[in-house]
Design a protein around this motif. Structure first.
Motif, PDB file in Angstrom:
ATOM      1  N   UNK A  10       0.803  -1.264   0.033  1.00 22.27           N
ATOM      2  CA  UNK A  10       0.044   0.036  -0.085  1.00 22.27           C
ATOM      3  C   UNK A  10       0.936   1.061   0.080  1.00 22.27           C
ATOM      4  N   UNK A  11       1.913   1.272   0.835  1.00 20.07           N
ATOM      5  CA  UNK A  11       2.878   2.405   0.802  1.00 20.07           C
ATOM      6  C   UNK A  11       3.552   2.673  -0.596  1.00 20.07           C
ATOM      7  N   UNK A  12       4.009   1.416  -1.265  1.00 23.23           N
ATOM      8  CA  UNK A  12       4.855   1.515  -2.538  1.00 23.23           C
ATOM      9  C   UNK A  12       3.888   2.012  -3.593  1.00 23.23           C
ATOM     10  N   UNK A  13       2.622   1.299  -3.490  1.00 21.95           N
ATOM     11  CA  UNK A  13       1.670   1.884  -4.639  1.00 21.95           C
ATOM     12  C   UNK A  13       1.189   3.166  -4.443  1.00 21.95           C
ATOM     13  N   UNK A  14       0.969   3.795  -3.265  1.00 23.26           N
ATOM     14  CA  UNK A  14       0.705   5.271  -2.892  1.00 23.26           C
ATOM     15  C   UNK A  14       1.829   6.164  -3.556  1.00 23.26           C
ATOM     16  N   UNK A  15       3.038   5.648  -2.993  1.00 21.94           N
ATOM     17  CA  UNK A  15       4.326   6.486  -3.340  1.00 21.94           C
ATOM     18  C   UNK A  15       4.229   6.567  -4.827  1.00 21.94           C
ATOM     19  N   UNK A  16       4.125   5.685  -5.652  1.00 20.56           N
ATOM     20  CA  UNK A  16       4.213   5.517  -7.044  1.00 20.56           C
ATOM     21  C   UNK A  16       3.088   6.470  -7.694  1.00 20.56           C
ATOM     22  N   UNK A  17       1.957   6.223  -7.054  1.00 18.89           N
ATOM     23  CA  UNK A  17       0.807   7.071  -7.656  1.00 18.89           C
ATOM     24  C   UNK A  17       1.120   8.578  -7.368  1.00 18.89           C
ATOM     25  N   UNK A  18       1.534   8.913  -6.334  1.00 16.22           N
ATOM     26  CA  UNK A  18       1.817  10.230  -6.024  1.00 16.22           C
ATOM     27  C   UNK A  18       2.757  10.737  -6.731  1.00 16.22           C
ATOM     28  N   UNK A  19       3.887  10.235  -6.900  1.00 18.06           N
ATOM     29  CA  UNK A  19       5.167  10.709  -7.508  1.00 18.06           C
ATOM     30  C   UNK A  19       4.705  10.980  -8.961  1.00 18.06           C
ATOM     31  N   UNK A  20       3.997   9.989  -9.765  1.00 20.19           N
ATOM     32  CA  UNK A  20       3.361  10.174 -10.997  1.00 20.19           C
ATOM     33  C   UNK A  20       2.473  11.329 -11.220  1.00 20.19           C
ATOM     34  N   UNK A  21       1.737  11.658 -10.267  1.00 18.93           N
ATOM     35  CA  UNK A  21       0.867  13.018 -10.341  1.00 18.93           C
ATOM     36  C   UNK A  21       1.782  14.030 -10.235  1.00 18.93           C
ATOM     37  N   UNK A  22       2.782  14.007  -9.599  1.00 16.94           N
ATOM     38  CA  UNK A  22       3.844  15.231  -9.599  1.00 16.94           C
ATOM     39  C   UNK A  22       4.418  15.368 -10.923  1.00 16.94           C
ATOM     40  N   UNK A  23       4.725  14.523 -11.608  1.00 19.49           N
ATOM     41  CA  UNK A  23       5.574  14.542 -12.877  1.00 19.49           C
ATOM     42  C   UNK A  23       5.265  15.674 -13.710  1.00 19.49           C
ATOM     43  N   UNK A  24       4.009  15.609 -14.472  1.00 21.07           N
ATOM     44  CA  UNK A  24       3.506  16.790 -15.268  1.00 21.07           C
ATOM     45  C   UNK A  24       3.992  18.172 -14.720  1.00 21.07           C
ATOM     46  N   UNK A  25       3.460  18.025 -13.409  1.00 18.50           N
ATOM     47  CA  UNK A  25       3.538  19.481 -12.624  1.00 18.50           C
ATOM     48  C   UNK A  25       5.031  19.977 -12.630  1.00 18.50           C
ATOM     49  N   UNK A  26       5.751  19.179 -12.273  1.00 18.08           N
ATOM     50  CA  UNK A  26       7.174  19.180 -11.956  1.00 18.08           C
ATOM     51  C   UNK A  26       7.810  19.415 -13.413  1.00 18.08           C
ATOM     52  N   UNK A  27       7.422  18.893 -14.547  1.00 17.60           N
ATOM     53  CA  UNK A  27       8.064  18.917 -15.729  1.00 17.60           C
ATOM     54  C   UNK A  27       7.892  20.422 -16.160  1.00 17.60           C
ATOM     55  N   UNK A  28       6.986  20.996 -15.879  1.00 13.67           N
ATOM     56  CA  UNK A  28       6.705  22.274 -16.430  1.00 13.67           C
ATOM     57  C   UNK A  28       7.472  23.339 -15.726  1.00 13.67           C
ATOM     58  N   UNK A  29       8.388  22.941 -14.462  1.00  9.09           N
ATOM     59  CA  UNK A  29       9.103  23.735 -13.549  1.00  9.09           C
ATOM     60  C   UNK A  29      10.580  23.276 -14.082  1.00  9.09           C
ATOM     61  N   UNK A  30      10.872  22.006 -14.962  1.00 13.12           N
ATOM     62  CA  UNK A  30      12.091  21.672 -15.317  1.00 13.12           C
ATOM     63  C   UNK A  30      12.952  21.033 -14.107  1.00 13.12           C
ATOM     64  N   UNK A  31      11.939  20.483 -13.251  1.00 14.60           N
ATOM     65  CA  UNK A  31      12.682  19.478 -12.026  1.00 14.60           C
ATOM     66  C   UNK A  31      12.120  18.302 -11.992  1.00 14.60           C
ATOM     67  N   UNK A  32      12.945  17.515 -11.218  1.00 18.56           N
ATOM     68  CA  UNK A  32      12.260  16.015 -11.026  1.00 18.56           C
ATOM     69  C   UNK A  32      11.998  16.077  -9.810  1.00 18.56           C
ATOM     70  N   UNK A  33      11.297  15.131  -9.318  1.00 16.55           N
ATOM     71  CA  UNK A  33      10.684  14.982  -7.784  1.00 16.55           C
ATOM     72  C   UNK A  33      11.855  15.207  -6.808  1.00 16.55           C
TER      73      UNK A  33
END
Length: 139
Positions: A10-33
């Motif tokens: 559950x921790x692993x799946x939640x972490x992956x899902x949240x990190x994936x949700x960050x990706x497009x937002x951070x791509x727009x800033x030129x940053x990785x998580x």
């Protein structure tokens, strides 16, 4: 022992899902998580040592060094030897790094909306995750 009954999954799946949700937002800033996490710390405290940053993010300096080099190459921070202790490196935001904060203000709101938690659930989730982290790290 079913997979869905395992807290670790559950921790692993939640972490992956949240990190994936960050990706497009951070791509727009030129940053990785991980770079975003470094910037969050620097936006809170502009002048910080690499050791203090590592403690805040619970990362070793060998993991931080490549992140910091890339952020410095992007012009977001400077690494400077401290005059009072040449063994210590201070991290400071550049003007560009400080200005990026304004562009990043919507990120936590978007992630909070995506999680769909009430303020009470958010507080409880953080409390439980910090407890798990402390127990596992000290156990």
């Amino acid at each position: 022992m079913l997979l869905d009954d395992q807290l670790c999954f559950a921790l692993y799946a939640a972490s992956r899902a949240v990190t994936a949700r960050y990706r497009p937002l951070l791509d727009a800033l030129g940053l990785t998580y991980p770079q975003y996490l470094v910037m969050l710390v620097l936006w809170e405290q502009d002048s910080i040592s690499v050791r203090e940053l590592g403690a805040a993010l619970q990362l070793e300096s060998s993991t931080l060094s490549p992140l910091l080099k890339r952020l410095e190459a992007q012009g977001l921070l400077r690494r400077e030897r401290r005059p009072d202790d040449e063994r210590s490196v201070a991290l400071r935001l550049t003007g560009t790094g400080a200005a990026l904060r304004d562009r990043a203000t919507g990120v936590p709101l978007a992630i909070g909306d995506a999680m769909g938690l009430t303020p009470q659930q958010d507080a409880l989730a953080k409390q439980l995750l910090r407890l798990v982290t402390a127990n596992v790290a000290n156990g």
